[in-house]
Scaffold this active site. Structure first.
Site, PDB file in Angstrom:
ATOM      1  N   SER A   1       0.811  -1.217   0.000  1.00  0.00           N
ATOM      2  CA  SER A   1       0.000   0.000   0.000  1.00  0.00           C
ATOM      3  C   SER A   1       0.847   1.270   0.000  1.00  0.00           C
ATOM      4  CB  SER A   1      -0.948   0.008   1.202  1.00  0.00           C
ATOM      5  OG  SER A   1      -0.202   0.019   2.397  1.00  0.00           O
ATOM      6  N   GLY A   2       2.127   1.129   0.207  1.00  0.00           N
ATOM      7  CA  GLY A   2       3.006   2.292   0.119  1.00  0.00           C
ATOM      8  C   GLY A   2       3.258   2.661  -1.327  1.00  0.00           C
ATOM      9  N   PHE A   3       3.987   3.734  -1.515  1.00  0.00           N
ATOM     10  CA  PHE A   3       4.234   4.208  -2.877  1.00  0.00           C
ATOM     11  C   PHE A   3       5.079   3.200  -3.657  1.00  0.00           C
ATOM     12  CE2 PHE A   3       3.818   8.961  -1.607  1.00  0.00           C
ATOM     13  CZ  PHE A   3       2.443   8.860  -1.699  1.00  0.00           C
ATOM     14  N   THR A   4       6.164   2.741  -3.057  1.00  0.00           N
ATOM     15  CA  THR A   4       7.033   1.805  -3.765  1.00  0.00           C
ATOM     16  C   THR A   4       6.326   0.471  -3.961  1.00  0.00           C
ATOM     17  OG1 THR A   4       8.869   2.866  -2.604  1.00  0.00           O
ATOM     18  CG2 THR A   4       9.358   0.859  -3.811  1.00  0.00           C
TER      19      THR A   4
ATOM     20  N   CYS B   1      17.573   5.635  -3.801  1.00  0.00           N
ATOM     21  CA  CYS B   1      17.344   6.382  -5.040  1.00  0.00           C
ATOM     22  C   CYS B   1      18.414   7.440  -5.273  1.00  0.00           C
ATOM     23  CB  CYS B   1      15.954   6.996  -5.067  1.00  0.00           C
ATOM     24  SG  CYS B   1      15.608   8.140  -3.732  1.00  0.00           S
TER      25      CYS B   1
ATOM     26  N   ASN C   1      12.823   8.263  -9.105  1.00  0.00           N
ATOM     27  CA  ASN C   1      13.178   7.599  -7.839  1.00  0.00           C
ATOM     28  C   ASN C   1      12.317   6.376  -7.543  1.00  0.00           C
ATOM     29  OD1 ASN C   1      11.059   9.581  -7.428  1.00  0.00           O
ATOM     30  ND2 ASN C   1      11.161   9.056  -5.273  1.00  0.00           N
TER      31      ASN C   1
END
Lengths: 342, 342, 342, 342
Positions: D9-12, D144, D306
């Site tokens: 559920s995180g961005f990555t 990143c 990133n």
């Protein structure tokens, strides 16, 4: 005059600190913040780094000439006796005293805990209530979306063009409206670049608009990618379509003597209509219109800085009127050009 | 299949190059640009740095299977004989062949120089014209604002809810709509952070909307701070206000089998309504609605990427249908999250 | 005092109009623009809609007390005799009189056409030249990137920390630096969201930095997504690494009495270092630093508004000093919070 | 192959879901989220609205071929036995297994709880470790900022130009680096329009850079106004200044066969240097340089997304190599033009 700000660490409270500290007649003596008590005001509001003042605790309020309250809805009504006792003039920036009756309040918000004070509250816009503001001691600063809408539509209301008209208002607002702190929805990765419907129906500012103009509007707000600003596009279908000349007359009569409303009707160039970035940081409302003969529609544009004409600037303007000092005192900033997305 | 793009150095032309070069059935053999002839496509479109192709002169077109034309209004009608001679299928992205009759064209644009070809043009949206597109050899890709509006309102049109309804459409668009190059109004310092009324009345996309849906709308567009994207907020006042269930049924019936339309009805979270940034780079149209019972209003939200579903993606989609290949070929990209202001 | 602005339709010229028209001692009597002669100043600069002044032709200059010239490089040197004849004080915002000698000028720019006037030019920063400015009649306002760098590094120069140090300066600037009008590179779709190397080597502001501080720097600028602002990150590797206390002392000694330089050293909160958006619209330079013991590096941060401290504000500040009036007159604006990307 | 994503559920994690679900060899069978268990993946990541998958609880992992872990630092080391038991290949996106020794880890982070696994971890960049990656079963995707820096400097390291050179790296990063949720600092009103020093000294990515290139760098990162993207400007002062031809040779030798590194050296046009927005959404690293003869400096520019080359894309690329499938599988997206601030 000794002036205090309650809720001074929030965005609107910080804007009030900025305006009051630079105001020729005001002396900012108190800025309260429960969370940041004892820290400098500049540690939260970097524009005020040069200000020699620390936040105090909201329970430690001394006598004041003017008290601005920038707290969440419901706080002022709870403390209204205390505030009015402390200060000769209380200017509230929440919705607590905007509506004229307890019934109206209950319809749009939850129950009111200080209904006896409701009749004392004067809606802050001098463009509508200059006479009642003179000498007022409880002022209710309007909602930012409502303010943009009301100022856009007032010339049509005064000229009778709104009578029986169908009105849709489509508002675009910046992220400062959501206040400091913010959750996931207002985090930069989620919030930047948006055109995001926000309160698409049932927005509570409809109540203020109806009260002030006597017209019911279909109202929808959208979050867009700016920090400050509210732009109301009002699509008006009058019973009888006026001519452009009639419209000009209506707008001029309404605003020709108003120091903070500018009619915008550029015949060329980039800035031909009202835009929020042209009024960022200022107390101006820019208004303009276009006639759509094909569809029998008058499109009215109204742009303000939600933090200024939409809250803190409106509050100071109203206080100036109430106190009988120069209306424009402390509100002379003309804004910037170019400017990005303030 | 051998595919060419005319006007390939513009934004839409570049988007077509991107789609065609990655398309499993297409081979991008020609990309024309008068200004950049002999330069690499990647020198103008940095995303295509890896593409081994140079712009050619528009006068040097060889035989092709498909020709996409991304030129200013008026160019295709001038060259339509030549283009149709060269290519089995011509997909035009200008307004030249969008309207069904010369009369309609003359009412909204200047005189048409190739009226004999008007009857051959098929409006590109497969959601409305899938059957006519099969085997078509002249396709007119729709306007981006019109596309967003038409896809938002079509379920209501099909269900009869638009009959006699009053409709106002308030569109927010990104800066790519203005095309490459740009003058003062689209320079970054002037254009960033705007909510700028753009063609507030008399927008020519009204003609397409009326043609495709049979409804006249009050239409106003605003430039907002994004590069890609068009969001249409349609304020519909039906003669008889439907229930939420009726609305759901109308939207589901209309779109349940459509690969590129997604119904959005989040019950929570950040993304509860259609938003252009959620479809950036994709061929999706996200549509949703909210019922405003107090005002007898249905608010429909429709969001697209103006460069994709609003032009190049729609064009490729229509070409896929016309050619009888997989509709989704070359259009599978799902978009990004998070994403700023694409 | 009667004040004129040459080049008033440009961004810097517009900023000068804003500052001069609100200045307590100045009276803006002339604002020239060849392109917009006879149009109102507000038709180009929407923030000045309320200003009752039209652009005049640059050939029609009358006697003035102060003349600000915001023209492209080379214009002032051509007209310097005329300008100095007309006005007691000429403040030039181009590079024409920034460098102390014709040789320096020729090394970085093309030949100088009025070398006799070079010795009269005083570099505008009062933080470096307050005494020479008193009574000056030709002032050269510095470059924005140079200004940010010079103000960041001056404390280290004064304290001897720059002697023999290796210095790299990495600047981030907003789009207003490119001026009004702009071509493809500054169009919104291309310019928004960038981190774009700009003059990565050989930037002509190196000459000013070297002249004012006596240090040669490796200098690289990047365009980033803001309209106003310049942020210089100065990576300094001194021969002998100072302690944090030494650094504080150096910065305090340098700036404790300066009205427009603020030392920023937040121990917490969001704004712990200098940032351009915290000074947008103001004449402040915010400076701060961090010691990198591991790498023997002092990282200095300096943030200004390129339109203000970086050009128009610096020019007015210097004029105030030259004229012997209150240094801060007309430059009191404290900036906004929150603010997006001004 | 059955593939799972922990921390989806995180961005990555969301980016991994996007890449895995569209990957021709991968089948996304599990996406875990403690907070959103049982909700659809599309309810959090709106780009994946069409994906028929719900988040599962991280305790309910079944056997997998590949497991990507996008959890905060420290989580993978705690569960590494379990993860390696469940999946043949574990790709960790945290810092847990990036550094080659426990000593290095302890110097930059807090104590490591699974040091026995450290020797198994292969640093993910195929440009540096293609051979070790073949057949690896524990891969550590790099940071990143470190990735951007390493890819920019590697040609100089290989050519010996970094030996004894002084190197300063000034990075500009987007807001997605801060992850979902965010506090006050990442709220839109505070975060938009910034050039904000972020970890100005002591950034932990220095450890990776030093490990991979054998050079110590003075490193400073700045938050700028974009959501995706990292741009490293590397200011290199070699002991002996190379010629431009030498530099071209070094870069070509290093990258001519690399599918995801593009050398950028535009002789004209808008995009002459690497820029993050030109690689947004892609797995490309764009690198380029400029020689500053006056200052004996090589300025290297390196731009990545990133979220892609800087994390999820790098992870998939490395997994492709480890699994012996087409390196570019699932990573073919070329990016968009124009694009705003992705």
């Amino acid at each position: 005059m000794k002036v205090g700000v309650v809720g001074a660490s929030g965005f609107t409270g910080g804007e009030l600190c900025r305006l009051v500290s630079a105001h020729p007649e005001f002396d900012l003596v108190t800025a309260t913040s429960r969370e940041y008590a004892n820290k400098t005001v500049g540690s939260v509001h970097p524009n005020l780094r040069g200000l020699d003042l620390r936040f105090s605790h909201p329970d430690d309020l001394d006598d004041l000439d003017v008290l601005f309250v920038a707290a969440p809805h419901g706080v002022t009504m709870e403390h209204v006796e205390e505030y009015r006792d402390i200060a000769d003039l209380v200017v509230d920036l929440s919705a607590d005293f905007r509506l004229d009756s307890e019934e109206q309040y209950d319809e749009w918000y939850d129950g009111h805990s200080a209904p006896d004070h409701i009749p004392d509250g004067v809606y802050a816009l001098p463009e509508l209530h200059r006479e009642e503001l003179a000498g007022a001691n409880l002022i209710a600063s309007g909602g930012c979306n409502a303010t943009a809408t009301i100022l856009g539509l007032k010339p049509l209301a005064d000229a009778g063009i709104l009578d029986g008209a169908d009105v849709t208002v489509d508002v675009k607002v910046g992220s400062s409206e959501g206040g400091a702190g913010g959750g996931a929805a207002s985090s930069h990765p989620e919030r930047s670049g948006v055109v995001r419907p926000y309160a698409p129906t049932g927005h509570r500012h409809e109540a203020e608009i109806e009260q002030e103009l006597g017209v019911q509007v279909g109202f929808t707000a959208h979050a867009v990618d700016m920090t400050r600003g509210a732009a109301a596009t009002c699509h008006v279908y009058p019973e009888e379509v006026p001519g452009t000349g009639d419209l000009w007359q209506a707008f001029r009569e309404c605003y020709e003597d108003e120091p903070f409303v500018r009619l915008v009707a550029g015949s060329g160039g980039v800035y031909r209509y009202p835009e929020p970035k042209a009024v960022a940081g200022t107390n101006y409302a820019d208004v303009g219109f276009e006639l759509d003969e094909r569809n029998g529609r008058v499109v009215v544009f109204s742009a303000i800085d939600n933090m200024m004409k939409g809250s803190a600037g409106q509050a100071v303007h109203a206080a100036n009127v109430a106190l009988g000092i120069d209306e424009q005192a402390g509100l002379e900033f003309d804004g910037l050009h170019p400017v990005g997305a303030p």
